[in-house]
Design an enzyme around this catalytic site. Structure first.
Site, PDB file in Angstrom:
ATOM      1  N   THR A   1       0.799  -1.237   0.000  1.00  0.00           N
ATOM      2  CA  THR A   1       0.000   0.000   0.000  1.00  0.00           C
ATOM      3  C   THR A   1       0.827   1.279   0.000  1.00  0.00           C
ATOM      4  O   THR A   1       0.251   2.362  -0.074  1.00  0.00           O
ATOM      5  CB  THR A   1      -0.878   0.067   1.258  1.00  0.00           C
TER       6      THR A   1
ATOM      7  N   CYS B   1      13.270   8.628   3.956  1.00  0.00           N
ATOM      8  CA  CYS B   1      13.419   8.931   2.528  1.00  0.00           C
ATOM      9  C   CYS B   1      13.999  10.345   2.417  1.00  0.00           C
ATOM     10  O   CYS B   1      13.258  11.326   2.437  1.00  0.00           O
ATOM     11  CB  CYS B   1      12.032   8.831   1.887  1.00  0.00           C
TER      12      CYS B   1
ATOM     13  N   VAL C   1       7.505   0.279   0.456  1.00  0.00           N
ATOM     14  CA  VAL C   1       7.762   1.155   1.597  1.00  0.00           C
ATOM     15  C   VAL C   1       7.010   0.677   2.843  1.00  0.00           C
ATOM     16  O   VAL C   1       7.420   0.945   3.965  1.00  0.00           O
ATOM     17  CB  VAL C   1       7.372   2.611   1.226  1.00  0.00           C
TER      18      VAL C   1
ATOM     19  N   GLY D   1      13.018   2.459  -5.430  1.00  0.00           N
ATOM     20  CA  GLY D   1      12.304   1.748  -6.486  1.00  0.00           C
ATOM     21  C   GLY D   1      12.945   0.416  -6.849  1.00  0.00           C
ATOM     22  O   GLY D   1      12.263  -0.601  -6.988  1.00  0.00           O
TER      23      GLY D   1
ATOM     24  N   ILE E   1      20.331   1.465  -7.213  1.00  0.00           N
ATOM     25  CA  ILE E   1      20.912   2.564  -7.989  1.00  0.00           C
ATOM     26  C   ILE E   1      20.023   3.763  -7.706  1.00  0.00           C
ATOM     27  O   ILE E   1      18.803   3.668  -7.842  1.00  0.00           O
ATOM     28  CB  ILE E   1      20.877   2.267  -9.497  1.00  0.00           C
ATOM     29  N   CYS E   2      20.601   4.879  -7.286  1.00  0.00           N
ATOM     30  CA  CYS E   2      19.820   6.104  -7.090  1.00  0.00           C
ATOM     31  C   CYS E   2      20.450   7.181  -7.947  1.00  0.00           C
ATOM     32  O   CYS E   2      21.657   7.426  -7.834  1.00  0.00           O
ATOM     33  CB  CYS E   2      19.863   6.561  -5.640  1.00  0.00           C
TER      34      CYS E   2
ATOM     35  N   LYS F   1      18.605   9.842 -16.054  1.00  0.00           N
ATOM     36  CA  LYS F   1      17.399   9.861 -15.206  1.00  0.00           C
ATOM     37  C   LYS F   1      16.184  10.286 -16.031  1.00  0.00           C
ATOM     38  O   LYS F   1      15.109   9.695 -15.919  1.00  0.00           O
ATOM     39  CB  LYS F   1      17.588  10.787 -14.001  1.00  0.00           C
TER      40      LYS F   1
HETATM   41  C1  LIG Z   1       8.987  12.322  -3.263  1.00  0.00           C
HETATM   42  C2  LIG Z   1       9.578  10.959  -3.468  1.00  0.00           C
HETATM   43  C3  LIG Z   1      10.469  10.746  -4.519  1.00  0.00           C
HETATM   44  C4  LIG Z   1      11.040   9.497  -4.712  1.00  0.00           C
HETATM   45  N1  LIG Z   1      11.917   9.334  -5.742  1.00  0.00           N
HETATM   46  C5  LIG Z   1      12.464   8.132  -5.940  1.00  0.00           C
HETATM   47  C6  LIG Z   1      13.368   7.935  -7.032  1.00  0.00           C
HETATM   48  O1  LIG Z   1      13.664   8.859  -7.797  1.00  0.00           O
HETATM   49  N2  LIG Z   1      13.905   6.696  -7.201  1.00  0.00           N
HETATM   50  C7  LIG Z   1      13.583   5.667  -6.371  1.00  0.00           C
HETATM   51  O2  LIG Z   1      14.080   4.567  -6.568  1.00  0.00           O
HETATM   52  N3  LIG Z   1      12.745   5.821  -5.330  1.00  0.00           N
HETATM   53  C8  LIG Z   1      12.170   7.019  -5.095  1.00  0.00           C
HETATM   54  N4  LIG Z   1      11.300   7.181  -4.041  1.00  0.00           N
HETATM   55  C9  LIG Z   1      11.098   6.072  -3.087  1.00  0.00           C
HETATM   56  C10 LIG Z   1      10.130   4.948  -3.544  1.00  0.00           C
HETATM   57  O3  LIG Z   1      10.646   4.309  -4.679  1.00  0.00           O
HETATM   58  C11 LIG Z   1       8.731   5.451  -3.844  1.00  0.00           C
HETATM   59  O4  LIG Z   1       8.181   5.995  -2.671  1.00  0.00           O
HETATM   60  C12 LIG Z   1       7.815   4.330  -4.366  1.00  0.00           C
HETATM   61  O5  LIG Z   1       6.712   4.900  -5.033  1.00  0.00           O
HETATM   62  C13 LIG Z   1       7.285   3.449  -3.266  1.00  0.00           C
HETATM   63  O6  LIG Z   1       6.598   2.385  -3.855  1.00  0.00           O
HETATM   64  P1  LIG Z   1       5.486   1.541  -3.079  1.00  0.00           P
HETATM   65  O7  LIG Z   1       4.983   0.545  -4.078  1.00  0.00           O
HETATM   66  O8  LIG Z   1       5.995   1.044  -1.790  1.00  0.00           O
HETATM   67  O9  LIG Z   1       4.321   2.578  -2.706  1.00  0.00           O
HETATM   68  P2  LIG Z   1       3.449   3.533  -3.639  1.00  0.00           P
HETATM   69  O10 LIG Z   1       4.168   3.908  -4.880  1.00  0.00           O
HETATM   70  O11 LIG Z   1       2.963   4.604  -2.715  1.00  0.00           O
HETATM   71  O12 LIG Z   1       2.217   2.624  -4.096  1.00  0.00           O
HETATM   72  C14 LIG Z   1       1.231   2.181  -3.186  1.00  0.00           C
HETATM   73  C15 LIG Z   1      -0.069   1.981  -3.942  1.00  0.00           C
HETATM   74  O13 LIG Z   1      -1.013   1.332  -3.074  1.00  0.00           O
HETATM   75  C16 LIG Z   1      -2.272   1.998  -3.174  1.00  0.00           C
HETATM   76  N5  LIG Z   1      -3.007   1.807  -1.911  1.00  0.00           N
HETATM   77  C17 LIG Z   1      -2.788   2.422  -0.731  1.00  0.00           C
HETATM   78  N6  LIG Z   1      -3.648   1.965   0.199  1.00  0.00           N
HETATM   79  C18 LIG Z   1      -4.418   1.036  -0.399  1.00  0.00           C
HETATM   80  C19 LIG Z   1      -5.495   0.201   0.057  1.00  0.00           C
HETATM   81  N7  LIG Z   1      -5.941   0.237   1.310  1.00  0.00           N
HETATM   82  N8  LIG Z   1      -6.052  -0.644  -0.840  1.00  0.00           N
HETATM   83  C20 LIG Z   1      -5.615  -0.690  -2.122  1.00  0.00           C
HETATM   84  N9  LIG Z   1      -4.598   0.070  -2.601  1.00  0.00           N
HETATM   85  C21 LIG Z   1      -4.008   0.919  -1.742  1.00  0.00           C
HETATM   86  C22 LIG Z   1      -1.895   3.453  -3.434  1.00  0.00           C
HETATM   87  O14 LIG Z   1      -2.966   4.143  -4.027  1.00  0.00           O
HETATM   88  C23 LIG Z   1      -0.700   3.299  -4.380  1.00  0.00           C
HETATM   89  O15 LIG Z   1      -1.107   3.183  -5.712  1.00  0.00           O
HETATM   90  C24 LIG Z   1      10.718   8.423  -3.826  1.00  0.00           C
HETATM   91  C25 LIG Z   1       9.832   8.644  -2.770  1.00  0.00           C
HETATM   92  C26 LIG Z   1       9.265   9.891  -2.586  1.00  0.00           C
HETATM   93  C27 LIG Z   1       8.313  10.097  -1.438  1.00  0.00           C
END
Ligand SMILES: Cc1cc2nc3c(=O)[nH]c(=O)nc-3n(C[C@H](O)[C@H](O)[C@H](O)COP(=O)(O)OP(=O)(O)OC[C@H]3O[C@@H](n4cnc5c(N)ncnc54)[C@H](O)[C@@H]3O)c2cc1C
EC number: 1.8.5.4
Length: 339
Positions: free
Chosen positions: A14, A65, A203, A223, A255-256, A291
């Site tokens: 999520t 982060c 996350v 990512g 890789i970042c 990038k």
């Molecule tokens: C500002 C920012 C920039 C970043 N830039 C980078 C970068 O350049 N390179 C990198 O590698 N990493 C980056 N990150 C870190 C990380 O890669 C990202 O945060 C990534 O999007 C996290 O992926 P995730 O799948 O854990 O969560 P998310 O991408 O947040 O996906 C979670 C999904 O679950 C859904 N969801 C939530 N609750 C529910 C529920 N109850 N039921 C069903 N669906 C739900 C949400 O709507 C969303 O679509 C960055 C983070 C931030 C905050």
């Protein structure tokens, strides 16, 4: 809708709940963690361009982060320079990390010196190892490790929030949600140790802090690490269905590429959690082009619905000898600990 769906396997992915833990942070500061927040931030930046004043950017205690805060500071510096108003805008970076370039991972190679040089070259002041307590419309208030309080004037601020597991995960109880941060409890193979058919990806998984810091910090989940978690979990579920005993753990290498506006930094840590087999830190315009190109490729991939990272896997294996997952003889152990 309140609809209930039964499952054989559950993958919780999520993402986090954002916690704006400093007093006044949500009302007085800005964030770039959601599309809506970024659009709001863009509006506030327009006001800054019209009426330049001091800028403070950084991370509150408990942030995991840090990268986006550094990128934001350096990109804003570049934008202000292009607009010819940089000399009217003092920029200060305030962070809970023990030093700049720590990134919640104990640094990546020479990242401390690397970031200090970047900030010095671009005239960005920094204050590390402090806890931001409050963000007011015209100042940021922080406490140092001796308990003394200080103020920095600010007419625009952007602070990274802390990440926590969302209510839906917390509602599953302490065996699924870590009691402290409500993130999904997983083992080395990203499987819940109690409920073997529940897995965590992204996350929202509870990975212990990489090192204890005077002001609390957490380790990032980037990512590439998240794709590796998803690959490992997919293999583990398929093998479970097929009664194949092989289980996999993600390599958790990363890789970042951090955008600095005019150029970018390239960091490679394999794995992210020390000790590391390999570290690369580089800087250049090529990293920024890379990038931008990857962003276009990634968005095209998401829009076309074909999100499997097979191409990335092949390229990474060819150029950096990175394998996304490894066979894990014993999954019982903290995520990121060695199999
Ligand atoms: C500002 C920012 C920039 C970043 N830039 C980078 C970068 O350049 N390179 C990198 O590698 N990493 C980056 N990150 C870190 C990380 O890669 C990202 O945060 C990534 O999007 C996290 O992926 P995730 O799948 O854990 O969560 P998310 O991408 O947040 O996906 C979670 C999904 O679950 C859904 N969801 C939530 N609750 C529910 C529920 N109850 N039921 C069903 N669906 C739900 C949400 O709507 C969303 O679509 C960055 C983070 C931030 C905050």
């Amino acid at each position: 809708s309140g609809k209930k769906i039964g499952y054989d396997y559950l993958v919780i992915a999520t993402g986090p709940k954002l916690v704006f833990g400093a007093q006044g942070q949500e009302e007085n500061s800005t964030s770039i963690c959601t599309a809506e927040h970024s659009l709001e931030t863009q509006k506030k930046l327009q006001k800054l361009y019209e009426n330049p004043g001091p800028v403070v950017i950084g991370a509150i205690p408990g942030v995991s982060c840090f990268g986006p805060a550094y990128e934001f500071a350096l990109m804003l510096h570049y934008e202000l320079k292009k607009r010819g108003i940089r000399y009217k805008v003092p920029i200060t970076f305030i962070t809970s990390e023990p030093y700049v370039g720590h990134f919640g991972v104990g640094g990546i190679g020479p990242s401390k010196r690397f970031v200090e040089d970047l900030f010095a070259e671009r005239n960005i002041d920094w204050i590390a190892n402090v806890a931001v307590k409050a963000i007011e419309p015209d100042k940021v208030i922080y406490e140092d490790v001796n308990g003394s309080t200080h103020e920095v004037p600010a007419s625009f601020t952007m602070f990274m929030p802390r990440f926590q597991g969302p209510e839906v995960v917390a509602s599953a109880g302490d065996k699924v949600a870590n009691p402290v941060n409500k993130m999904v409890v997983v083992n080395r193979c990203f499987q819940n140790p109690t409920y073997k058919n529940i897995f965590g990806v992204g996350v929202v998984t509870a990975i212990p802090p990489i090192e204890k810091t005077p002001i609390p910090t957490g380790g990032p989940k980037t990512g590439m690490m998240i794709e590796q978690m998803a690959i490992a979990v997919s293999h583990n579920i398929v093998n479970d269905i097929r009664n194949n005993p092989d289980r996999y753990a993600p390599s958790l290498s990363a890789i970042c590429i951090a955008d600095f506006g005019e150029d970018a930094g390239f960091f490679f840590a394999d794995p992210v959690i020390p000790p590391r087999q390999r570290i690369i830190t580089k800087k250049g315009k090529w990293a920024r082009w890379f990038k931008s190109a990857f962003e276009k490729y990634f968005l095209w991939k998401v829009r076309s619905g074909n999100i499997a990272p097979s191409f990335e896997e092949k390229v990474l294996e060819l150029f950096l000898k990175v394998r996304p997952i490894e066979l894990c003889k014993d999954c019982e152990g903290a995520p990121g600990s060695r199999c």
